[in-house]
Design a protein around this motif. Structure first.
Motif, PDB file in Angstrom:
ATOM      1  N   LEU A   1       8.278  16.461 -69.197  1.00  0.00           N
ATOM      2  CA  LEU A   1       7.152  17.437 -69.339  1.00  0.00           C
ATOM      3  C   LEU A   1       8.062  18.925 -69.480  1.00  0.00           C
ATOM      4  O   LEU A   1       7.457  19.749 -70.163  1.00  0.00           O
ATOM      5  N   SER A   2       9.041  18.841 -68.913  1.00  0.00           N
ATOM      6  CA  SER A   2      10.033  20.186 -68.860  1.00  0.00           C
ATOM      7  C   SER A   2      11.156  20.168 -69.651  1.00  0.00           C
ATOM      8  O   SER A   2      11.427  21.204 -69.807  1.00  0.00           O
TER       9      SER A   2
ATOM     10  N   GLU B   1       4.092  10.509 -61.789  1.00  0.00           N
ATOM     11  CA  GLU B   1       4.486  11.944 -61.732  1.00  0.00           C
ATOM     12  C   GLU B   1       3.785  12.744 -62.985  1.00  0.00           C
ATOM     13  O   GLU B   1       3.210  13.847 -62.647  1.00  0.00           O
TER      14      GLU B   1
ATOM     15  N   ARG C   1       1.305  15.903 -62.076  1.00  0.00           N
ATOM     16  CA  ARG C   1       1.465  17.390 -62.560  1.00  0.00           C
ATOM     17  C   ARG C   1       0.138  17.617 -63.207  1.00  0.00           C
ATOM     18  O   ARG C   1      -0.129  18.902 -63.325  1.00  0.00           O
ATOM     19  N   ARG C   2      -0.120  16.657 -64.225  1.00  0.00           N
ATOM     20  CA  ARG C   2      -1.283  17.334 -64.869  1.00  0.00           C
ATOM     21  C   ARG C   2      -2.538  17.515 -64.096  1.00  0.00           C
ATOM     22  O   ARG C   2      -3.240  18.590 -64.213  1.00  0.00           O
TER      23      ARG C   2
ATOM     24  N   LEU D   1      -2.461  18.453 -60.988  1.00  0.00           N
ATOM     25  CA  LEU D   1      -2.171  19.813 -60.201  1.00  0.00           C
ATOM     26  C   LEU D   1      -2.253  20.795 -61.255  1.00  0.00           C
ATOM     27  O   LEU D   1      -2.745  22.157 -60.898  1.00  0.00           O
ATOM     28  N   THR D   2      -2.059  20.878 -62.395  1.00  0.00           N
ATOM     29  CA  THR D   2      -2.267  22.011 -63.448  1.00  0.00           C
ATOM     30  C   THR D   2      -3.626  22.072 -63.458  1.00  0.00           C
ATOM     31  O   THR D   2      -4.106  23.504 -63.549  1.00  0.00           O
TER      32      THR D   2
ATOM     33  N   ASN E   1      -2.704  23.756 -58.781  1.00  0.00           N
ATOM     34  CA  ASN E   1      -1.725  23.451 -57.580  1.00  0.00           C
ATOM     35  C   ASN E   1      -2.324  23.189 -56.408  1.00  0.00           C
ATOM     36  O   ASN E   1      -1.836  23.507 -55.389  1.00  0.00           O
TER      37      ASN E   1
ATOM     38  N   TYR F   1       7.355  24.517 -66.933  1.00  0.00           N
ATOM     39  CA  TYR F   1       6.287  23.914 -66.941  1.00  0.00           C
ATOM     40  C   TYR F   1       5.309  24.431 -65.564  1.00  0.00           C
ATOM     41  O   TYR F   1       5.877  23.823 -64.818  1.00  0.00           O
TER      42      TYR F   1
ATOM     43  N   VAL G   1       4.478  22.737 -59.588  1.00  0.00           N
ATOM     44  CA  VAL G   1       5.160  21.399 -59.432  1.00  0.00           C
ATOM     45  C   VAL G   1       6.210  21.449 -60.689  1.00  0.00           C
ATOM     46  O   VAL G   1       5.801  21.159 -61.601  1.00  0.00           O
TER      47      VAL G   1
ATOM     48  N   LEU H   1       8.885  15.998 -57.315  1.00  0.00           N
ATOM     49  CA  LEU H   1       8.861  14.777 -56.887  1.00  0.00           C
ATOM     50  C   LEU H   1      10.264  14.149 -56.335  1.00  0.00           C
ATOM     51  O   LEU H   1       9.921  13.503 -55.397  1.00  0.00           O
TER      52      LEU H   1
END
Lengths: 508, 151
Positions: free
Chosen positions: A195-196, A455, A459-460, A462-463, A467, B32, B36, B41
């Motif tokens: 993702l990042s 994961e 994260r998706r 929480l986006t 959050n 991103y 988080v 994690l």
């Protein structure tokens, strides 16, 4: 198109000649894997992955995935047939889901009824295979219809439920199972974060950028670990193999085992659908149930044909049932289905609700091939059971180095890296010591597979919610999954505190 | 249950969890999302692992004394095969698939059970050549061939 049309299309796919060949070799190898002690369905499937990958190289990705999964699934349920052979003839289960079969199967063999026991377990396995497939066909559509509305939050909770279920049931100590789950999830974070784009735990080593390869870890932990165990503990096949006289069961045998087979099939199927509870639990439960409802429970353990028919049907039905969460939700419930999932992903096909819409020929082709495969297994296991009984006699002297050489070949052919081979050996040592000390390996493998998916969905989700963690509780389906997951961990603990014995799943 | 192993394993997992936390502090946050990042994690897992390993170490104090006699393990045989397998892995690219596989299998067969040298030689040769031929020539896969000074 409705389900029947899809199924017919599936049969058209499954009847293509190369898929017939794949199904045949899958079930043939599966039976051998089931018969050979020291190599279970899980390592069998993992070892064959690279070979199917190169065999299907010439096909389009979709057709290649169909053919590979047909073969690999064949190994999985084929092993359920083969496992009973050693249980009955040698009193040594070929894999863990046939442990209960030894109770009555071996007694029958000692009374000279080995042939009947083998035949009944083949017939039972076949019936169970068909029952579970019918269940699969009827459940696939409604389940995918529900699952298609799942968002990241629901998926996250569902995967947590899966992990909780496997950890709650695996091994003697839940602490250890949870440690293994967390370790699996941790190993999954190695590599570049998709993702990042940030690299994690790579220490500038290029081999780590893509993360640890799942195949390498699984083959190492299971196949190589098991080999090391055999070498260190000098395990061998001691005792003589019972003779097989007459293969066809008598009419009385058939009459006696008809009801247990049906009950075992249905029970096994539903246990198989549950994540975490696999074929081993299914066979235990069905044996206990048969003994409870029997009018003559004292016959069990002394060579009762019901005690062979029920667990052998149940473990096969569970193998079919385990395909349901894999195909419809994209979530593996056991170690072996986790490997099947990674095989799907290798072909860039994501199992789950979209599988039935986007790649119907893959999903239905595999389902249809399981019908054909089960039929092939029935034919293979009835007249040829004497041939498979000979497989037991493969001397460990040759078998052990071969499994190592095969693991090295399998890993190198996919990864082309010496690093992976060293990792393979390391995982083998770790696998031996961990499983010897009751650290279950299946949760680790499952964590490794589910880690990136968990994961990603976390994260998706929480986006979406800015959050706020409350998204997992506010969505009713997600909340339900979380509660079930929590109960799954809490109930065995409560039972243990109250001094009850908890049945655990030692399946790999 | 092996008390010593579990206790040491608990300490190793504890250290692993601590390492995981300290290393995850070094991971850059990334652009991103906001809350988080890629380090969330690993950090959470590290904390959970530490808690679980403390629990495991605590549990080892409650184990009943195990009276299991130490099993007679065949370390010599294991050491030879393990060393052979590691050498096999290290040299597979330099010496090629056929030669290393042949040598590994031969050593493996003889370590498992001495004697019958010829049948070991033949089986090892058939397997290594057979797999190479089937995979490289028939299936058109790739395996390291023979070393350059041989071909």
């Amino acid at each position: 198109m409705n389900t029947i049309d899809y199924l017919l299309h599936g049969f058209a796919t499954a009847f293509e000649w190369h898929n017939l060949v794949f199904a045949f070799f899958g079930v043939l190898i599966g039976t051998a894997v089931g018969v050979l002690p020291g190599i279970g369905p899980m390592s069998g499937v993992a070892l064959l992955m690279p070979i199917t990958a190169s065999l299907t190289g010439a096909l389009s990705p979709e057709a290649a995935a169909t053919s590979s999964i047909i073969l690999l699934a064949g190994v999985y349920y084929g092993a359920m047939y083969g496992g009973s052979t050693t249980s009955i003839l040698l009193n040594t289960p070929g894999e863990s889901s046939s442990v209960v079969t030894t109770l009555d199967g071996y007694q029958m063999a000692r009374q000279g009824r080995a042939g009947a026991a083998l035949a009944i377990s083949a017939i039972g396995s076949f019936t169970a295979g068909i029952v579970s497939l019918i269940g699969l066909i009827f459940l696939a559509k409604p389940l995918t219809d529900i699952a298609i509305h799942f968002g990241p939050a629901e998926y996250f909770s569902l995967m947590l439920l899966g992990l909780a279920a496997v950890s709650g049931l695996a091994g003697k100590s839940m602490t250890k199972a949870l440690i293994m789950t967390v370790c699996g999830l941790m190993l999954a974070t190695i590599g570049i974060d998709p993702l990042s784009g940030v690299s994690r735990f790579t220490y500038n080593l290029p081999v780590l950028y893509s993360g640890l390869e799942f195949l390498t870890v699984a083959v190492g932990l299971f196949a190589v670990g098991e080999v090391f165990k055999t070498i260190l503990e000098r395990e061998g096949n001691e005792g003589s193999i019972a003779k097989i006289n007459r293969i066809l069961p008598t009419k009385q045998d058939l009459k006696d085992s008809a009801a247990p087979i049906l009950r075992g099939s249905v029970l096994g199927f539903f246990i198989g659908v549950l994540p975490g509870a696999g074929a081993t639990l299914a066979s235990f439960f069905s044996y206990i149930m048969e003994k409870k409802i029997s009018k003559t429970p004292e016959e069990f353990g002394k060579g009762s044909i019901k005690g062979v028919a029920a667990p052998e049907s149940a473990n096969n039905a569970a193998a079919g049932g385990a395909m349901i969460p894999l195909l419809t939700l994209g979530i593996p419930g056991s170690g072996t289905t986790a490997i099947l999932l990674s095989a799907f992903i290798m072909y860039n096909i994501q199992p789950g609700p979209l599988l039935f819409n986007q790649h119907p020929q893959v999903a239905w082709g595999v389902i249809a091939s399981m019908f054909i495969g089960n039929l092939m297994l029935l034919i293979l296991n009835m007249p040829l059971v004497k041939v498979f009984a000979k497989v037991i006699e493969t001397p460990a002297k040759y078998l052990i180095p071969f499994i190592v050489a095969f693991s090295v070949f399998g890993v190198y052919a996919v990864q082309y890296s010496v690093f992976d081979l060293v990792l393979l050996m390391g995982c083998g040592v770790a696998g031996y010591f961990l499983s010897k000390n009751d650290f279950p390996l299946a949760p680790l493998v499952l964590g490794l597979v589910l880690g990136p998916m968990i994961e990603n969905n976390l994260r998706r989700a929480l986006t979406i919610s800015n959050n706020s963690l409350s998204i997992f509780i506010e969505k009713p389906i997600s909340l339900t999954f979380l509660i079930i997951g929590l109960l799954w961990l809490a109930i065995p603990l409560l039972l243990k505190i109250r001094g009850r014995k908890v049945l655990i799943n030692e399946e790999a | 249950m092996n008390k010593t192993f579990d206790r040491y394993a608990g300490i190793v997992f504890l250290a692993l969890g601590a390492l995981c936390i300290s290393e995850s502090l070094k991971i850059s946050k990334g652009a991103y999302g906001s809350g988080v990042g890629p380090n969330t994690l690993p950090m959470a897992l590290g904390i959970v692992l530490i808690l679980l390993s403390i629990r495991l170490i605590y549990e080892t104090f409650r184990y009943a004394k195990s009276e299991k006699a130490p099993a007679n393990l065949d370390y010599k045989r294991f050491a030879i095969i393990f060393a052979a397998a590691l050498l096999y892995a290290f040299f597979i690219e330099d010496l090629g698939y056929v030669i290393t596989t042949f040598l590994f299998l031969f050593v493996g067969f003889q370590t498992m059970e001495r004697g019958r040298v010829w049948s070991s030689l033949i089986i090892a040769a058939v397997f290594s050549f057979g797999v190479y031929y089937l995979y490289v020539d028939v299936l058109e896969g790739t395996l390291p061939g023979f070393p350059s000074w041989l071909s």
